[in-house]
Design an enzyme around this catalytic site. Structure first.
Site, PDB file in Angstrom:
ATOM      1  N   ARG A 135       0.842  -1.198   0.000  1.00 36.87           N
ATOM      2  CA  ARG A 135       0.000   0.000   0.000  1.00 36.87           C
ATOM      3  C   ARG A 135       0.879   1.250   0.000  1.00 36.87           C
ATOM      4  O   ARG A 135       2.028   1.215   0.418  1.00 36.87           O
ATOM      5  CB  ARG A 135      -0.900  -0.014   1.230  1.00 36.87           C
ATOM      6  CG  ARG A 135      -1.829  -1.226   1.200  1.00 36.87           C
ATOM      7  CD  ARG A 135      -2.920  -1.131   2.212  1.00 36.87           C
ATOM      8  NE  ARG A 135      -2.424  -0.949   3.560  1.00 36.87           N
ATOM      9  CZ  ARG A 135      -3.100  -0.338   4.523  1.00 36.87           C
ATOM     10  NH1 ARG A 135      -4.286   0.160   4.276  1.00 36.87           N
ATOM     11  NH2 ARG A 135      -2.598  -0.232   5.727  1.00 36.87           N
ATOM     12  N   LYS A 193       4.866 -11.402   9.271  1.00 36.27           N
ATOM     13  CA  LYS A 193       3.975 -11.283   8.117  1.00 36.27           C
ATOM     14  C   LYS A 193       4.292 -12.394   7.117  1.00 36.27           C
ATOM     15  O   LYS A 193       5.436 -12.582   6.714  1.00 36.27           O
ATOM     16  CB  LYS A 193       4.242  -9.912   7.492  1.00 36.27           C
ATOM     17  CG  LYS A 193       3.323  -9.530   6.389  1.00 36.27           C
ATOM     18  CD  LYS A 193       3.223  -8.026   6.386  1.00 36.27           C
ATOM     19  CE  LYS A 193       2.893  -7.450   5.055  1.00 36.27           C
ATOM     20  NZ  LYS A 193       2.684  -6.007   5.142  1.00 36.27           N
ATOM     21  N   ARG A 237      -0.707  -0.301  14.392  1.00 40.39           N
ATOM     22  CA  ARG A 237       0.520  -0.761  15.048  1.00 40.39           C
ATOM     23  C   ARG A 237       0.195  -1.119  16.486  1.00 40.39           C
ATOM     24  O   ARG A 237      -0.576  -0.409  17.138  1.00 40.39           O
ATOM     25  CB  ARG A 237       1.587   0.356  15.050  1.00 40.39           C
ATOM     26  CG  ARG A 237       2.053   0.773  13.665  1.00 40.39           C
ATOM     27  CD  ARG A 237       3.025  -0.255  13.071  1.00 40.39           C
ATOM     28  NE  ARG A 237       3.406   0.068  11.704  1.00 40.39           N
ATOM     29  CZ  ARG A 237       2.763  -0.361  10.608  1.00 40.39           C
ATOM     30  NH1 ARG A 237       1.698  -1.120  10.712  1.00 40.39           N
ATOM     31  NH2 ARG A 237       3.183  -0.050   9.406  1.00 40.39           N
TER      32      ARG A 237
HETATM   33  P1  ATP Z   1       0.125  -1.698   7.084  1.00 34.91           P
HETATM   34  O1  ATP Z   1      -0.027  -2.033   8.520  1.00 34.91           O
HETATM   35  O2  ATP Z   1      -0.138  -0.285   6.765  1.00 34.91           O
HETATM   36  O3  ATP Z   1      -0.509  -2.680   6.169  1.00 34.91           O
HETATM   37  P2  ATP Z   1       2.590  -2.714   6.185  1.00 34.91           P
HETATM   38  O4  ATP Z   1       3.955  -2.245   6.576  1.00 34.91           O
HETATM   39  O5  ATP Z   1       2.210  -4.105   6.519  1.00 34.91           O
HETATM   40  O6  ATP Z   1       1.660  -1.731   6.884  1.00 34.91           O
HETATM   41  P3  ATP Z   1       1.860  -3.077   3.329  1.00 34.91           P
HETATM   42  O7  ATP Z   1       1.686  -2.023   2.331  1.00 34.91           O
HETATM   43  O8  ATP Z   1       0.703  -3.971   3.639  1.00 34.91           O
HETATM   44  O9  ATP Z   1       2.397  -2.380   4.634  1.00 34.91           O
HETATM   45  O10 ATP Z   1       3.075  -4.001   2.864  1.00 34.91           O
HETATM   46  C1  ATP Z   1       4.322  -3.450   2.505  1.00 34.91           C
HETATM   47  C2  ATP Z   1       5.331  -3.715   3.596  1.00 34.91           C
HETATM   48  O11 ATP Z   1       5.451  -5.110   3.854  1.00 34.91           O
HETATM   49  C3  ATP Z   1       6.739  -3.281   3.237  1.00 34.91           C
HETATM   50  O12 ATP Z   1       6.939  -1.931   3.580  1.00 34.91           O
HETATM   51  C4  ATP Z   1       7.641  -4.234   4.008  1.00 34.91           C
HETATM   52  O13 ATP Z   1       7.853  -3.763   5.327  1.00 34.91           O
HETATM   53  C5  ATP Z   1       6.806  -5.482   4.109  1.00 34.91           C
HETATM   54  N1  ATP Z   1       7.180  -6.480   3.079  1.00 34.91           N
HETATM   55  C6  ATP Z   1       7.662  -6.300   1.820  1.00 34.91           C
HETATM   56  N2  ATP Z   1       7.841  -7.461   1.196  1.00 34.91           N
HETATM   57  C7  ATP Z   1       7.461  -8.424   2.057  1.00 34.91           C
HETATM   58  C8  ATP Z   1       7.421  -9.837   1.991  1.00 34.91           C
HETATM   59  N3  ATP Z   1       7.772 -10.525   0.901  1.00 34.91           N
HETATM   60  N4  ATP Z   1       6.991 -10.486   3.094  1.00 34.91           N
HETATM   61  C9  ATP Z   1       6.601  -9.842   4.209  1.00 34.91           C
HETATM   62  N5  ATP Z   1       6.613  -8.510   4.327  1.00 34.91           N
HETATM   63  C10 ATP Z   1       7.044  -7.806   3.265  1.00 34.91           C
END
Ligand code: ATP
Length: 319
Positions: free
Chosen positions: A116, A181, A314
């Site tokens: 995002r 994640k 968060r």
């Molecule tokens: P939000 O809580 O806003 O969703 P988020 O940091 O999870 O925050 P997203 O846009 O859902 O944001 O996902 C992008 C983020 O996920 C990246 O900034 C990075 O920190 C993380 N990311 C990128 N690639 C991967 C991956 N292959 N596996 C897990 N996490 C990843």
């Protein structure tokens, strides 16, 4: 270069001479392509004098036939790419070209995989799933309500079937194992939601990835959790099937029918969180979600509802 990879994917030794003959190039051209494979796709290749070349581990590549064979129900026709900027971006271009929905875009790697708000999704070659499903929606704002949460449930279910029993949800669009994640979801929409529109349901799942220094938050993969390598074609078929199940329920009964199940699987129920929108922040306790998929937070003594694509949740340090 990818032809060479296809010859090597069985994980056996192949002599430079045999590879050159199959590709119609010299042994030194084979050598150059091998160097490129290692450098660009980060694939370790064993080189043993007298035996030839061997991938450090056999590779299973995405394959339409294998997906169809693993599927029990409907199989959305896939466009499969060795490399693409982003499967969501390609899906949007395909809609623009008039490609008939529903269809899937899959890729072995993404050079500009996206999360995002322009964030990056790390997408190494042949290790994970980069999956975008395109649906056409006719005049149904209701069909869009809570849709990214519905996709999250389908992804979570597909992961549990693979043995990731602890996969759970984080509002609005992440699938986590504990604090790590394992999958992310990005929905993009084109057209008029009140009339005809197309929605791209983008899913990135960490499948066989075991190491990367590029992800800047806690992450895991199916393989790291279960200890087993996963056949990605099989996983595509299973994800198609869990998506079909949840999308049909959503279409027939609306998001309110799915909301209780989503809440039951929300890892952060009752937790103290900060909700961040750009520079502003709201602190509260997670009560759950409402029947439209908005987050319900207890802020002070008041219940407030929040929705929108720009919000990030968060955990508070003191929770
Ligand atoms: P939000 O809580 O806003 O969703 P988020 O940091 O999870 O925050 P997203 O846009 O859902 O944001 O996902 C992008 C983020 O996920 C990246 O900034 C990075 O920190 C993380 N990311 C990128 N690639 C991967 C991956 N292959 N596996 C897990 N996490 C990843």
């Amino acid at each position: 270069m990818l032809m060479l990879l296809k010859l090597l994917k069985d994980g056996r030794f192949h002599s430079g001479q045999a590879l050159g003959a199959a590709l119609g190039v010299s042994r030194s051209a084979v050598w150059k392509q091998l160097q490129q494979l290692e450098a660009e796709l980060n694939l370790p290749i064993h080189k043993v004098r007298g035996r030839g070349y061997q991938l450090a581990a056999p590779l299973s590549l995405l394959d339409q036939e294998a997906i169809a064979q693993a599927s029990s129900g409907e199989c959305w026709p896939p466009l499969i790419f060795d490399s693409i900027d982003s499967t969501n971006a390609e899906a949007l271009r395909a809609i623009e070209r008039g490609h008939a929905a529903p269809f899937l875009v899959l890729a072995e790697r993404q050079s500009a995989g996206r999360g995002r708000r322009g964030r990056k999704w790390v997408s190494p070659f042949a290790e994970n799933l980069y999956y975008s499903l395109v649906l056409r929606i006719d005049g149904g704002m209701r069909q869009l309500e809570g849709l990214s949460l519905v996709v999250g449930l389908a992804v979570m279910q597909a992961l549990r079937e693979q043995g990731v029993a602890e996969a759970g949800l984080k509002w609005p669009n992440d699938v986590l194992v504990g604090t790590r994640k394992i999958a992310g979801i990005l929905l993009e929409l084109v057209g008029d939601p009140a009339d005809v529109c197309h929605v791209v349901l983008g899913v990135g799942i960490n499948v066989n990835m075991q190491a990367t220094t590029e992800v800047d938050q806690d992450w895991t993969s199916v393989r790291l959790v279960t200890g087993k390598a996963v056949d990605r074609n099989h996983l595509v078929a299973r994800l198609n099937s869990t998506l079909q199940y949840y999308l049909a329920r959503h279409r027939e009964s609306g998001f309110e029918a799915i909301q209780p199940e989503w809440e039951q699987n929300h890892l952060w129920q009752g937790r103290a969180v900060s909700l961040i929108a750009g520079a502003s922040q709201v602190d509260g306790i997670v009560l759950g979600i409402d029947q439209q998929g908005a987050l319900r937070l207890k802020v002070g003594e008041v219940e407030k509802h929040f929705s929108g694509g720009e919000l990030s949740l968060r955990l508070r340090d003191d929770s």
